[in-house]
Scaffold this motif. Sequence first.
Motif, PDB file in Angstrom:
ATOM      1  N   ARG A 181       2.263  16.823 -21.287  1.00 50.73           N
ATOM      2  CA  ARG A 181       2.331  15.761 -22.286  1.00 50.73           C
ATOM      3  C   ARG A 181       3.615  14.948 -22.135  1.00 50.73           C
ATOM      4  NH1 ARG A 181       0.253  16.037 -28.446  1.00 50.73           N
ATOM      5  NH2 ARG A 181      -1.626  16.326 -27.214  1.00 50.73           N
ATOM      6  N   LEU A 182       4.718  15.611 -21.873  1.00 49.99           N
ATOM      7  CA  LEU A 182       5.977  14.884 -21.680  1.00 49.99           C
ATOM      8  C   LEU A 182       5.922  14.034 -20.419  1.00 49.99           C
ATOM      9  CD1 LEU A 182       8.654  17.571 -22.624  1.00 49.99           C
ATOM     10  CD2 LEU A 182       7.545  15.877 -24.080  1.00 49.99           C
ATOM     11  N   ARG A 183       5.302  14.576 -19.371  1.00 50.45           N
ATOM     12  CA  ARG A 183       5.196  13.818 -18.124  1.00 50.45           C
ATOM     13  C   ARG A 183       4.337  12.570 -18.313  1.00 50.45           C
ATOM     14  NH1 ARG A 183       1.365  13.866 -14.594  1.00 50.45           N
ATOM     15  NH2 ARG A 183       0.501  15.827 -15.349  1.00 50.45           N
ATOM     16  N   VAL A 184       3.254  12.685 -19.059  1.00 50.51           N
ATOM     17  CA  VAL A 184       2.394  11.527 -19.313  1.00 50.51           C
ATOM     18  C   VAL A 184       3.171  10.431 -20.030  1.00 50.51           C
ATOM     19  CG1 VAL A 184       0.414  10.713 -20.651  1.00 50.51           C
ATOM     20  CG2 VAL A 184       0.230  12.813 -19.305  1.00 50.51           C
ATOM     21  N   VAL A 185       3.998  10.820 -20.993  1.00 42.40           N
ATOM     22  CA  VAL A 185       4.779   9.842 -21.744  1.00 42.40           C
ATOM     23  C   VAL A 185       5.811   9.159 -20.846  1.00 42.40           C
ATOM     24  CG1 VAL A 185       6.467   9.548 -23.602  1.00 42.40           C
ATOM     25  CG2 VAL A 185       4.437  10.958 -23.972  1.00 42.40           C
ATOM     26  N   VAL A 186       6.538   9.937 -20.064  1.00 43.88           N
ATOM     27  CA  VAL A 186       7.566   9.365 -19.190  1.00 43.88           C
ATOM     28  C   VAL A 186       6.952   8.438 -18.149  1.00 43.88           C
ATOM     29  CG1 VAL A 186       9.233   9.924 -17.376  1.00 43.88           C
ATOM     30  CG2 VAL A 186       9.256  11.194 -19.514  1.00 43.88           C
ATOM     31  N   GLU A 187       5.912   8.909 -17.467  1.00 45.12           N
ATOM     32  CA  GLU A 187       5.287   8.076 -16.436  1.00 45.12           C
ATOM     33  C   GLU A 187       4.639   6.847 -17.056  1.00 45.12           C
ATOM     34  OE1 GLU A 187       2.632  10.663 -14.373  1.00 45.12           O
ATOM     35  OE2 GLU A 187       4.205  11.459 -13.061  1.00 45.12           O
ATOM     36  N   GLY A 188       4.033   7.012 -18.230  1.00 39.26           N
ATOM     37  CA  GLY A 188       3.376   5.883 -18.876  1.00 39.26           C
ATOM     38  C   GLY A 188       4.352   4.786 -19.272  1.00 39.26           C
ATOM     39  N   ILE A 189       5.480   5.172 -19.882  1.00 39.31           N
ATOM     40  CA  ILE A 189       6.442   4.183 -20.376  1.00 39.31           C
ATOM     41  C   ILE A 189       7.268   3.576 -19.249  1.00 39.31           C
ATOM     42  CG2 ILE A 189       8.516   3.873 -21.778  1.00 39.31           C
ATOM     43  CD1 ILE A 189       7.391   5.897 -23.751  1.00 39.31           C
ATOM     44  N   PHE A 190       7.787   4.417 -18.349  1.00 44.06           N
ATOM     45  CA  PHE A 190       8.758   3.933 -17.377  1.00 44.06           C
ATOM     46  C   PHE A 190       8.175   3.545 -16.028  1.00 44.06           C
ATOM     47  CE2 PHE A 190      11.297   6.797 -20.172  1.00 44.06           C
ATOM     48  CZ  PHE A 190      12.089   5.823 -20.725  1.00 44.06           C
ATOM     49  N   LEU A 191       7.040   4.100 -15.651  1.00 38.42           N
ATOM     50  CA  LEU A 191       6.487   3.811 -14.330  1.00 38.42           C
ATOM     51  C   LEU A 191       5.204   2.996 -14.365  1.00 38.42           C
ATOM     52  CD1 LEU A 191       7.081   7.253 -12.565  1.00 38.42           C
ATOM     53  CD2 LEU A 191       8.539   5.235 -12.597  1.00 38.42           C
ATOM     54  N   GLN A 192       4.499   3.016 -15.489  1.00 38.18           N
ATOM     55  CA  GLN A 192       3.211   2.322 -15.562  1.00 38.18           C
ATOM     56  C   GLN A 192       3.228   1.160 -16.553  1.00 38.18           C
ATOM     57  OE1 GLN A 192       0.539   5.539 -16.542  1.00 38.18           O
ATOM     58  NE2 GLN A 192       0.976   6.644 -14.643  1.00 38.18           N
ATOM     59  N   ASP A 193       4.369   0.918 -17.195  1.00 38.32           N
ATOM     60  CA  ASP A 193       4.503  -0.198 -18.147  1.00 38.32           C
ATOM     61  C   ASP A 193       3.453  -0.146 -19.256  1.00 38.32           C
ATOM     62  OD1 ASP A 193       6.717  -1.349 -16.947  1.00 38.32           O
ATOM     63  OD2 ASP A 193       5.513  -2.525 -15.561  1.00 38.32           O
ATOM     64  N   ARG A 194       3.142   1.045 -19.702  1.00 36.50           N
ATOM     65  CA  ARG A 194       2.168   1.185 -20.782  1.00 36.50           C
ATOM     66  C   ARG A 194       2.889   1.143 -22.128  1.00 36.50           C
ATOM     67  NH1 ARG A 194      -1.540   6.273 -19.562  1.00 36.50           N
ATOM     68  NH2 ARG A 194      -2.730   5.315 -21.276  1.00 36.50           N
ATOM     69  N   SER A 195       2.195   0.668 -23.139  1.00 36.05           N
ATOM     70  CA  SER A 195       2.803   0.557 -24.459  1.00 36.05           C
ATOM     71  C   SER A 195       2.766   1.890 -25.190  1.00 36.05           C
ATOM     72  CB  SER A 195       2.064  -0.494 -25.292  1.00 36.05           C
ATOM     73  OG  SER A 195       0.740  -0.065 -25.574  1.00 36.05           O
ATOM     74  N   VAL A 196       3.646   2.017 -26.190  1.00 34.15           N
ATOM     75  CA  VAL A 196       3.658   3.223 -27.015  1.00 34.15           C
ATOM     76  C   VAL A 196       2.336   3.379 -27.750  1.00 34.15           C
ATOM     77  CG1 VAL A 196       4.757   4.294 -29.021  1.00 34.15           C
ATOM     78  CG2 VAL A 196       6.168   3.219 -27.258  1.00 34.15           C
ATOM     79  N   ALA A 197       1.778   2.268 -28.215  1.00 34.10           N
ATOM     80  CA  ALA A 197       0.506   2.325 -28.941  1.00 34.10           C
ATOM     81  C   ALA A 197      -0.607   2.853 -28.050  1.00 34.10           C
ATOM     82  CB  ALA A 197       0.156   0.944 -29.467  1.00 34.10           C
ATOM     83  N   GLU A 198      -0.628   2.411 -26.797  1.00 33.11           N
ATOM     84  CA  GLU A 198      -1.666   2.857 -25.868  1.00 33.11           C
ATOM     85  C   GLU A 198      -1.553   4.355 -25.600  1.00 33.11           C
ATOM     86  OE1 GLU A 198      -3.195   1.896 -21.284  1.00 33.11           O
ATOM     87  OE2 GLU A 198      -1.540   0.759 -22.194  1.00 33.11           O
ATOM     88  N   LEU A 199      -0.342   4.837 -25.405  1.00 32.44           N
ATOM     89  CA  LEU A 199      -0.130   6.264 -25.160  1.00 32.44           C
ATOM     90  C   LEU A 199      -0.481   7.092 -26.396  1.00 32.44           C
ATOM     91  CD1 LEU A 199       3.218   6.102 -23.158  1.00 32.44           C
ATOM     92  CD2 LEU A 199       0.992   6.792 -22.277  1.00 32.44           C
ATOM     93  N   ALA A 200      -0.159   6.558 -27.568  1.00 32.58           N
ATOM     94  CA  ALA A 200      -0.481   7.269 -28.807  1.00 32.58           C
ATOM     95  C   ALA A 200      -1.993   7.443 -28.950  1.00 32.58           C
ATOM     96  CB  ALA A 200       0.089   6.523 -30.005  1.00 32.58           C
ATOM     97  N   ASP A 201      -2.756   6.395 -28.634  1.00 33.21           N
ATOM     98  CA  ASP A 201      -4.217   6.484 -28.699  1.00 33.21           C
ATOM     99  C   ASP A 201      -4.746   7.503 -27.701  1.00 33.21           C
ATOM    100  OD1 ASP A 201      -4.299   4.585 -30.674  1.00 33.21           O
ATOM    101  OD2 ASP A 201      -4.701   2.912 -29.313  1.00 33.21           O
ATOM    102  N   GLU A 202      -4.196   7.510 -26.506  1.00 29.19           N
ATOM    103  CA  GLU A 202      -4.674   8.425 -25.465  1.00 29.19           C
ATOM    104  C   GLU A 202      -4.402   9.883 -25.828  1.00 29.19           C
ATOM    105  OE1 GLU A 202      -3.370   9.630 -20.951  1.00 29.19           O
ATOM    106  OE2 GLU A 202      -3.545   7.495 -21.426  1.00 29.19           O
ATOM    107  N   LEU A 203      -3.209  10.140 -26.375  1.00 29.71           N
ATOM    108  CA  LEU A 203      -2.834  11.523 -26.693  1.00 29.71           C
ATOM    109  C   LEU A 203      -3.261  11.943 -28.093  1.00 29.71           C
ATOM    110  CD1 LEU A 203       0.737  11.648 -25.092  1.00 29.71           C
ATOM    111  CD2 LEU A 203      -1.429  12.415 -24.118  1.00 29.71           C
ATOM    112  N   GLY A 204      -3.751  10.987 -28.877  1.00 32.73           N
ATOM    113  CA  GLY A 204      -4.211  11.327 -30.217  1.00 32.73           C
ATOM    114  C   GLY A 204      -3.089  11.666 -31.177  1.00 32.73           C
ATOM    115  N   VAL A 205      -1.959  10.967 -31.034  1.00 32.81           N
ATOM    116  CA  VAL A 205      -0.816  11.211 -31.919  1.00 32.81           C
ATOM    117  C   VAL A 205      -0.319   9.863 -32.446  1.00 32.81           C
ATOM    118  CG1 VAL A 205      -0.129  13.307 -30.694  1.00 32.81           C
ATOM    119  CG2 VAL A 205       0.807  11.092 -29.980  1.00 32.81           C
ATOM    120  N   THR A 206       0.640   9.909 -33.347  1.00 32.93           N
ATOM    121  CA  THR A 206       1.208   8.671 -33.887  1.00 32.93           C
ATOM    122  C   THR A 206       2.217   8.076 -32.908  1.00 32.93           C
ATOM    123  OG1 THR A 206       3.014   9.820 -34.988  1.00 32.93           O
ATOM    124  CG2 THR A 206       0.955   9.578 -36.224  1.00 32.93           C
ATOM    125  N   GLN A 207       2.540   6.799 -33.118  1.00 31.98           N
ATOM    126  CA  GLN A 207       3.519   6.143 -32.265  1.00 31.98           C
ATOM    127  C   GLN A 207       4.905   6.763 -32.430  1.00 31.98           C
ATOM    128  OE1 GLN A 207       3.446   1.828 -32.256  1.00 31.98           O
ATOM    129  NE2 GLN A 207       1.274   1.765 -32.798  1.00 31.98           N
TER     130      GLN A 207
END
Length: 285
Positions: A181-207
């Motif tokens: 879960r931590l790796r998904v967040v790091v790669e999503g934010i810093f390497l894939q330019d994904r938004s916090v909202a998008e990651l929150a939806d994918e992981l089923g958690v709040t922003q």
Amino acid sequence: MTNSAASVDDLVLANLPLIGYAVSELLHRVPPSVSRDELASAGSLALVLAARAYDPTTGVPFARYASLRIRGALLDELRSMDWASRGARQRVRELAATSERLTAALGRAPSRTELAGAMGTDVAAVDRAAQETARRVLSIDAADPAVTDMVRDDSPNPEEALLTAERLHWLRAAVHTLPERLRVVVEGIFLQDRSVAELADELGVTQSRISQLRTEALSLLRDGLNANLEPDLVHTGERPDGVAERRRQMYFASVAARAAMASTPSAVPGVVPTQRAAAMPAVSA
């Protein structure tokens, strides 16, 4: 990594506007005698080379990587335009300074004879200096300070390059070893330019939870790097024998094992380190 001819062509065609943006930005800060065509030619070559060397597995957007390569090529092209010798640049600066000083004192433009007298030379030398000023393409030392700052060579020396490559080697291992879960967040934010909202939806958690996971991941990455590179900077947990501390220690060991299995970093940063450096934040001690 070498890309196929088709993929190189696709990347170049899709990112041609990057050259125009970079050239236009630079032309606002250099003398009008600098050729747009020559800069565009250098930028085009840099774009092609970037497309050939690009490694998509790093997760760094090509446009970001190519922009850095194009800008570097334009600055190299500017350096090559500096035709003047050190002596010629000195004469140009002296003539300009003397002319400004006499204009202020006399209230008019000085004559060649007056310039020669103030400079302690003859009229012929003043004429030569004036000709050098007129035919100057780009004098790095005498140009606008903004241009001088732009063309400084800030590239790392071999020792700095080796240290940077080694740290990036360990950082890559530390990211891959993070809990999923931590790796998904790091790669999503810093390497894939994904938004916090998008990651929150994918992981089923709040922003806000994503922000907490980001902070937790960066802290773990910092300790994972320091544990292997600078152990004195690692703080021991409040409960050295607790479950959380044992998990941290296991993570540190896993990072070391993964780094050891990976290839040894090169002394000169290549494409992958350059792309990683463009995307990941500094993990400070």
